[in-house]
Design a protein around this motif. Structure first.
Motif, PDB file in Angstrom:
ATOM      1  N   ASP A 179       0.819  -1.204   0.000  1.00  0.00           N
ATOM      2  CA  ASP A 179       0.000   0.000   0.000  1.00  0.00           C
ATOM      3  C   ASP A 179       0.855   1.258   0.000  1.00  0.00           C
ATOM      4  O   ASP A 179       0.497   2.282  -0.586  1.00  0.00           O
ATOM      5  CB  ASP A 179      -0.920   0.004   1.226  1.00  0.00           C
ATOM      6  N   ALA A 180       2.018   1.185   0.658  1.00  0.00           N
ATOM      7  CA  ALA A 180       2.893   2.354   0.716  1.00  0.00           C
ATOM      8  C   ALA A 180       3.582   2.617  -0.613  1.00  0.00           C
ATOM      9  O   ALA A 180       4.145   3.684  -0.822  1.00  0.00           O
ATOM     10  CB  ALA A 180       3.944   2.164   1.812  1.00  0.00           C
ATOM     11  N   PHE A 181       3.542   1.650  -1.524  1.00  0.00           N
ATOM     12  CA  PHE A 181       4.230   1.790  -2.801  1.00  0.00           C
ATOM     13  C   PHE A 181       3.284   2.174  -3.942  1.00  0.00           C
ATOM     14  O   PHE A 181       3.720   2.313  -5.083  1.00  0.00           O
ATOM     15  CB  PHE A 181       4.943   0.479  -3.166  1.00  0.00           C
ATOM     16  N   ILE A 182       2.008   2.267  -3.637  1.00  0.00           N
ATOM     17  CA  ILE A 182       1.067   2.651  -4.689  1.00  0.00           C
ATOM     18  C   ILE A 182       1.292   4.128  -4.992  1.00  0.00           C
ATOM     19  O   ILE A 182       0.958   5.004  -4.209  1.00  0.00           O
ATOM     20  CB  ILE A 182      -0.387   2.399  -4.251  1.00  0.00           C
ATOM     21  N   ALA A 183       1.910   4.391  -6.101  1.00  0.00           N
ATOM     22  CA  ALA A 183       2.294   5.768  -6.433  1.00  0.00           C
ATOM     23  C   ALA A 183       1.106   6.502  -7.044  1.00  0.00           C
ATOM     24  O   ALA A 183       0.696   6.215  -8.162  1.00  0.00           O
ATOM     25  CB  ALA A 183       3.467   5.758  -7.409  1.00  0.00           C
ATOM     26  N   THR A 184       0.554   7.425  -6.291  1.00  0.00           N
ATOM     27  CA  THR A 184      -0.511   8.271  -6.826  1.00  0.00           C
ATOM     28  C   THR A 184       0.117   9.527  -7.387  1.00  0.00           C
ATOM     29  O   THR A 184       0.842  10.238  -6.692  1.00  0.00           O
ATOM     30  CB  THR A 184      -1.507   8.641  -5.717  1.00  0.00           C
ATOM     31  N   GLN A 185      -0.129   9.816  -8.625  1.00  0.00           N
ATOM     32  CA  GLN A 185       0.442  10.972  -9.276  1.00  0.00           C
ATOM     33  C   GLN A 185      -0.665  11.825  -9.871  1.00  0.00           C
ATOM     34  O   GLN A 185      -0.905  11.814 -11.084  1.00  0.00           O
ATOM     35  CB  GLN A 185       1.435  10.551 -10.354  1.00  0.00           C
ATOM     36  N   PRO A 186      -1.376  12.580  -9.021  1.00  0.00           N
ATOM     37  CA  PRO A 186      -2.440  13.432  -9.529  1.00  0.00           C
ATOM     38  C   PRO A 186      -1.860  14.512 -10.429  1.00  0.00           C
ATOM     39  O   PRO A 186      -0.712  14.930 -10.276  1.00  0.00           O
ATOM     40  CB  PRO A 186      -3.052  14.037  -8.261  1.00  0.00           C
ATOM     41  N   ASP A 187      -2.697  14.956 -11.380  1.00  0.00           N
ATOM     42  CA  ASP A 187      -2.223  15.952 -12.338  1.00  0.00           C
ATOM     43  C   ASP A 187      -1.911  17.287 -11.685  1.00  0.00           C
ATOM     44  O   ASP A 187      -0.965  17.967 -12.071  1.00  0.00           O
ATOM     45  CB  ASP A 187      -3.271  16.156 -13.434  1.00  0.00           C
ATOM     46  N   ARG A 188      -2.704  17.683 -10.701  1.00  0.00           N
ATOM     47  CA  ARG A 188      -2.528  19.018 -10.139  1.00  0.00           C
ATOM     48  C   ARG A 188      -2.620  18.962  -8.607  1.00  0.00           C
ATOM     49  O   ARG A 188      -3.711  18.891  -8.043  1.00  0.00           O
ATOM     50  CB  ARG A 188      -3.589  19.970 -10.700  1.00  0.00           C
ATOM     51  N   THR A 189      -1.448  18.981  -7.957  1.00  0.00           N
ATOM     52  CA  THR A 189      -1.394  18.981  -6.492  1.00  0.00           C
ATOM     53  C   THR A 189      -0.717  20.264  -6.032  1.00  0.00           C
ATOM     54  O   THR A 189       0.386  20.593  -6.478  1.00  0.00           O
ATOM     55  CB  THR A 189      -0.613  17.763  -5.968  1.00  0.00           C
ATOM     56  N   LEU A 190      -1.390  20.966  -5.140  1.00  0.00           N
ATOM     57  CA  LEU A 190      -0.929  22.246  -4.619  1.00  0.00           C
ATOM     58  C   LEU A 190      -0.619  22.099  -3.136  1.00  0.00           C
ATOM     59  O   LEU A 190      -1.447  21.614  -2.364  1.00  0.00           O
ATOM     60  CB  LEU A 190      -2.011  23.315  -4.826  1.00  0.00           C
ATOM     61  N   LEU A 191       0.581  22.529  -2.727  1.00  0.00           N
ATOM     62  CA  LEU A 191       0.973  22.516  -1.318  1.00  0.00           C
ATOM     63  C   LEU A 191       0.962  23.944  -0.786  1.00  0.00           C
ATOM     64  O   LEU A 191       1.639  24.827  -1.329  1.00  0.00           O
ATOM     65  CB  LEU A 191       2.375  21.910  -1.149  1.00  0.00           C
TER      66      LEU A 191
ATOM     67  N   ARG B 280     -12.007  25.111  -4.713  1.00  0.00           N
ATOM     68  CA  ARG B 280     -13.046  25.342  -5.721  1.00  0.00           C
ATOM     69  C   ARG B 280     -12.523  25.178  -7.147  1.00  0.00           C
ATOM     70  O   ARG B 280     -13.305  25.015  -8.084  1.00  0.00           O
ATOM     71  CB  ARG B 280     -13.631  26.742  -5.558  1.00  0.00           C
ATOM     72  N   ASP B 281     -11.174  25.232  -7.303  1.00  0.00           N
ATOM     73  CA  ASP B 281     -10.592  25.111  -8.640  1.00  0.00           C
ATOM     74  C   ASP B 281     -10.221  23.674  -8.991  1.00  0.00           C
ATOM     75  O   ASP B 281      -9.594  23.434 -10.031  1.00  0.00           O
ATOM     76  CB  ASP B 281      -9.354  26.007  -8.746  1.00  0.00           C
ATOM     77  N   GLY B 282     -10.562  22.726  -8.126  1.00  0.00           N
ATOM     78  CA  GLY B 282     -10.355  21.317  -8.446  1.00  0.00           C
ATOM     79  C   GLY B 282      -8.959  20.795  -8.169  1.00  0.00           C
ATOM     80  O   GLY B 282      -8.627  19.677  -8.585  1.00  0.00           O
ATOM     81  N   TYR B 283      -8.114  21.573  -7.485  1.00  0.00           N
ATOM     82  CA  TYR B 283      -6.787  21.075  -7.149  1.00  0.00           C
ATOM     83  C   TYR B 283      -6.863  20.072  -5.990  1.00  0.00           C
ATOM     84  O   TYR B 283      -7.782  20.124  -5.170  1.00  0.00           O
ATOM     85  CB  TYR B 283      -5.862  22.222  -6.709  1.00  0.00           C
ATOM     86  N   ARG B 284      -5.904  19.203  -5.951  1.00  0.00           N
ATOM     87  CA  ARG B 284      -5.678  18.394  -4.745  1.00  0.00           C
ATOM     88  C   ARG B 284      -4.823  19.255  -3.822  1.00  0.00           C
ATOM     89  O   ARG B 284      -3.650  19.528  -4.117  1.00  0.00           O
ATOM     90  CB  ARG B 284      -4.964  17.086  -5.080  1.00  0.00           C
ATOM     91  N   VAL B 285      -5.387  19.698  -2.711  1.00  0.00           N
ATOM     92  CA  VAL B 285      -4.739  20.682  -1.855  1.00  0.00           C
ATOM     93  C   VAL B 285      -4.163  20.007  -0.611  1.00  0.00           C
ATOM     94  O   VAL B 285      -4.880  19.319   0.125  1.00  0.00           O
ATOM     95  CB  VAL B 285      -5.722  21.796  -1.442  1.00  0.00           C
TER      96      VAL B 285
ATOM     97  N   ASP C 167       3.397  13.720  -4.882  1.00  0.00           N
ATOM     98  CA  ASP C 167       3.927  14.334  -6.097  1.00  0.00           C
ATOM     99  C   ASP C 167       3.301  15.723  -6.221  1.00  0.00           C
ATOM    100  O   ASP C 167       2.159  15.875  -6.667  1.00  0.00           O
ATOM    101  CB  ASP C 167       3.573  13.467  -7.309  1.00  0.00           C
ATOM    102  N   VAL C 168       4.028  16.735  -5.813  1.00  0.00           N
ATOM    103  CA  VAL C 168       3.529  18.109  -5.754  1.00  0.00           C
ATOM    104  C   VAL C 168       4.094  18.896  -6.928  1.00  0.00           C
ATOM    105  O   VAL C 168       5.293  18.829  -7.213  1.00  0.00           O
ATOM    106  CB  VAL C 168       3.921  18.782  -4.425  1.00  0.00           C
ATOM    107  N   GLN C 169       3.217  19.646  -7.603  1.00  0.00           N
ATOM    108  CA  GLN C 169       3.680  20.461  -8.726  1.00  0.00           C
ATOM    109  C   GLN C 169       3.884  21.927  -8.341  1.00  0.00           C
ATOM    110  O   GLN C 169       4.825  22.567  -8.799  1.00  0.00           O
ATOM    111  CB  GLN C 169       2.685  20.400  -9.892  1.00  0.00           C
ATOM    112  N   VAL C 170       2.995  22.493  -7.510  1.00  0.00           N
ATOM    113  CA  VAL C 170       3.048  23.921  -7.172  1.00  0.00           C
ATOM    114  C   VAL C 170       3.038  24.084  -5.654  1.00  0.00           C
ATOM    115  O   VAL C 170       2.274  23.407  -4.950  1.00  0.00           O
ATOM    116  CB  VAL C 170       1.852  24.680  -7.805  1.00  0.00           C
ATOM    117  N   ILE C 171       3.889  25.006  -5.169  1.00  0.00           N
ATOM    118  CA  ILE C 171       3.986  25.281  -3.732  1.00  0.00           C
ATOM    119  C   ILE C 171       3.776  26.773  -3.514  1.00  0.00           C
ATOM    120  O   ILE C 171       4.432  27.599  -4.161  1.00  0.00           O
ATOM    121  CB  ILE C 171       5.362  24.872  -3.172  1.00  0.00           C
ATOM    122  N   LEU C 172       2.872  27.107  -2.600  1.00  0.00           N
ATOM    123  CA  LEU C 172       2.649  28.490  -2.195  1.00  0.00           C
ATOM    124  C   LEU C 172       2.997  28.589  -0.711  1.00  0.00           C
ATOM    125  O   LEU C 172       2.334  27.977   0.133  1.00  0.00           O
ATOM    126  CB  LEU C 172       1.196  28.909  -2.439  1.00  0.00           C
TER     127      LEU C 172
END
Length: 569
Positions: free
Chosen positions: A432-444, A462-467, A484-489
């Motif tokens: 279970d720890a190895f199931i790599a989830t790679q969502p298209d848009r993840t925001l940290l 509201r914009d559909g990101y995985r936050v 797997d994070v693409q954008v960091i604020l």
């Protein structure tokens, strides 16, 4: 340091040495405290056995001269025993601490010694005792320093330790160990445990490490760190090592017959085993007697073993490699690790020391060293094993940084062969720890003010990101290691680290992320420096306009997608 006294100033010390007694009297009479260092050269017997007593004597003379030169005329230095030195020095105000003096002594032992035709690489274990803190007489102070050395050797070699009151109890236990270990093999008291090694790709069990345990009749179950040093001194280490190797090979045959021909079993090899002229032949004979392919056995060798006699060890390892036996350099990065050994010696894997893995991913030094070891190992065509993986955060970080194999309590404690066989039958550990989830848009989102963090989470959902949200930098690094994070604020002014400093570290670890800072104030120099270094993509200010902020984040995801499409193309 001051100039050295002549080498003849280093004499032998008796228990009633008047000079030491005079120094102790001064310390007891309201003078400065007296420090006594007991320096024990590790495995020095092998120098005399392999290179001759004359080379050993020259090494002791050279080391004595080094110590005298480094500690100066205020120090009193004596030779003690066949491979030990004592250094007595008053602790004056403004001088280094006892531990710093101990490290200074240890570093002098570590310096290479050119004694033709050899270059010696030695290590030393140093014990520290103080007068009047620990003892008020010469004999008691000498015993305390000796106890400190013994306590250090319970943890390993090449260490510096100060005397503690419980040392005498441990040394009494060492006496019991010395009496009982000599017959441990004949009495059937040794046991083998196995710990899984899993593939970084999917958690499949690809190997086991064999770990030795001794069921002492008096002291109970002991790990090797408690008895191997004594076994080496008594000369029974080769008998124990031979027992381990033959039993591991027999267990490998059992698991091969079960249908696991590709399984590897790692065996730890002591320095004295590796120095035996017949060692390579003994390994081959054990493998042939068990009827297993040589590739099933992996010998794990400590870095310190490679420094004893490089030419001889090089030939032994080369002979083993030619027979198809695989080799791992154990605990790489600790102690006297040398990059030269990766070039000189034929090894297939390097194992990252657990002390580095323990600090992941929050420790910047541990992160830098771990990433460097992985990159270096891959450049040299080696597999890299991470030892001591205990959390999913560590697992996530190591996977993202392309480590090949994992071992640690996250996947299983050392276990008996029957239980290890059940793990083999399952084949996968913690899948279970190895199931790599790679969502298209993840925001940290990172901000230490909870109300602002909640507002930002509501805004971007509201914009559909995985936050993902973190209120501390440590939590943010944990989330980055496992997602797997693409954008960091990130907020700029946080209690534990500034936003630009945080994102600067993120750039090193995750360079493909888009990094934005949100700040309530503007420090132009800080912002300019961060932008020039490429640490941040944009610098935004508080209070923000919801629509403008959403647009900046949308553009950051768009830029990320464009960059990755160009790379893919």
């Amino acid at each position: 340091m001051n100039a050295a006294p002549p080498s003849h100033a280093i004499t032998r010390l008796g228990a009633s040495e008047p000079e030491l007694a005079r120094l102790i009297d001064a310390a007891n009479s309201d003078g400065p405290p007296l420090m006594l260092l007991h320096i024990d050269i590790d495995h020095f017997r092998s120098v005399n056995e392999n290179m001759g007593a004359e080379i050993g004597d020259q090494a002791l003379i050279m080391l004595g001269e080094r110590l005298a030169a480094k500690f100066g005329p205020d120090a009193h230095i004596w030779a003690s025993g066949s491979d030990e030195f004592l250094v007595a020095l008053p602790l004056l105000p403004g001088n280094p601490s006892p531990e710093q003096y101990g490290e200074l002594a240890r570093s002098q032992v570590e310096l290479p010694m050119l004694i033709l035709p050899f270059t010696l690489f030695l290590t030393g274990t140093v014990g520290i005792a103080l007068c009047p803190e620990h003892a008020r007489t010469a004999s008691a102070l000498l015993h305390c320093a000796e106890y400190a050395v013994a306590q250090a050797k319970l943890e390993g070699l090449n260490l510096v330790r100060r005397y503690t009151r419980g040392a005498a109890i441990s040394l009494r236990n060492d006496g019991i160990i010395a009496r009982e270990i000599v017959s441990a093999v004949d009495n059937g008291e040794l046991r083998l445990c196995y710990q899984p090694q899993v593939s970084a790709g999917d958690g499949r069990v690809i190997g086991m490490e064999a770990l030795l345990r001794w069921q002492s009749p008096t002291l109970g179950t002991l790990i090797p760190e408690r008895f191997m040093r004594t076994a080496e001194k008594l000369g029974v280490i080769t008998q124990i090592g031979d027992w381990v190797l033959r039993n591991v090979c027999q267990q490998a045959r059992i698991w091969r017959d079960w249908g696991y021909p590709d399984l590897e079993i790692a065996v730890n090899i002591s320095t004295l085993q590796l120095q035996r002229p017949t060692f390579a032949m003994e390994v081959v004979e054990a493998i042939q007697a068990a009827g297993i392919p040589s590739g099933m056995i992996v010998l794990e060798i400590r870095q310190s073993a490679l420094a004893m006699d490089m030419n001889f060890v090089h030939q032994t390892l080369a002979n083993l490699h030619r027979e198809g036996i695989r080799l791992t350099l154990d605990d790489f990065g600790m102690g006297d690790s040398s990059l030269d050994s990766l070039i000189r010696f034929s090894v297939d894997k390097i194992k990252i020391d657990r002390n580095f893995v323990k600090g992941l991913p929050a420790g910047s030094r541990e992160v830098a060293i771990t990433c460097a070891i992985i990159a270096m190992g891959h450049q040299l065509g080696m597999k890299v094993v991470a030892h001591g993986v205990e959390t999913e955060t560590q697992l996530g970080f190591l996977r993202r940084n392309q480590c090949d194999i994992f071992q640690g309590h996250l996947f299983g404690h050392p276990m008996a062969a029957d239980e290890a066989g059940e793990v083999l039958r399952r084949r996968f550990v913690r899948s279970d720890a190895f199931i790599a989830t790679q969502p298209d848009r993840t925001l940290l989102l990172v901000d230490d003010e909870e109300n602002i963090l909640r507002s930002l989470v509501r805004l971007f959902r509201r914009d559909g990101y995985r936050v993902l949200a973190a209120s501390t930098v440590a939590d943010a690094f944990d989330l980055l290691a496992t997602n797997d994070v693409q954008v960091i604020l990130s907020d700029q002014r946080m209690s534990d680290m500034s936003g630009t400093e945080f994102l600067g570290r993120v750039k090193v670890l995750y360079p493909d992320t888009m990094r934005l800072v949100l700040s309530g104030y503007t420090d132009l120099a800080t912002v300019t420096d961060a932008i020039n270094r490429g640490a941040i993509y944009r610098f935004l200010t508080k209070p923000w306009d919801d629509n403008d902020l959403r647009e900046h984040i949308r553009q950051a995801f768009h830029t990320y997608a464009e960059q990755h499409s160009r790379i893919a193309g």
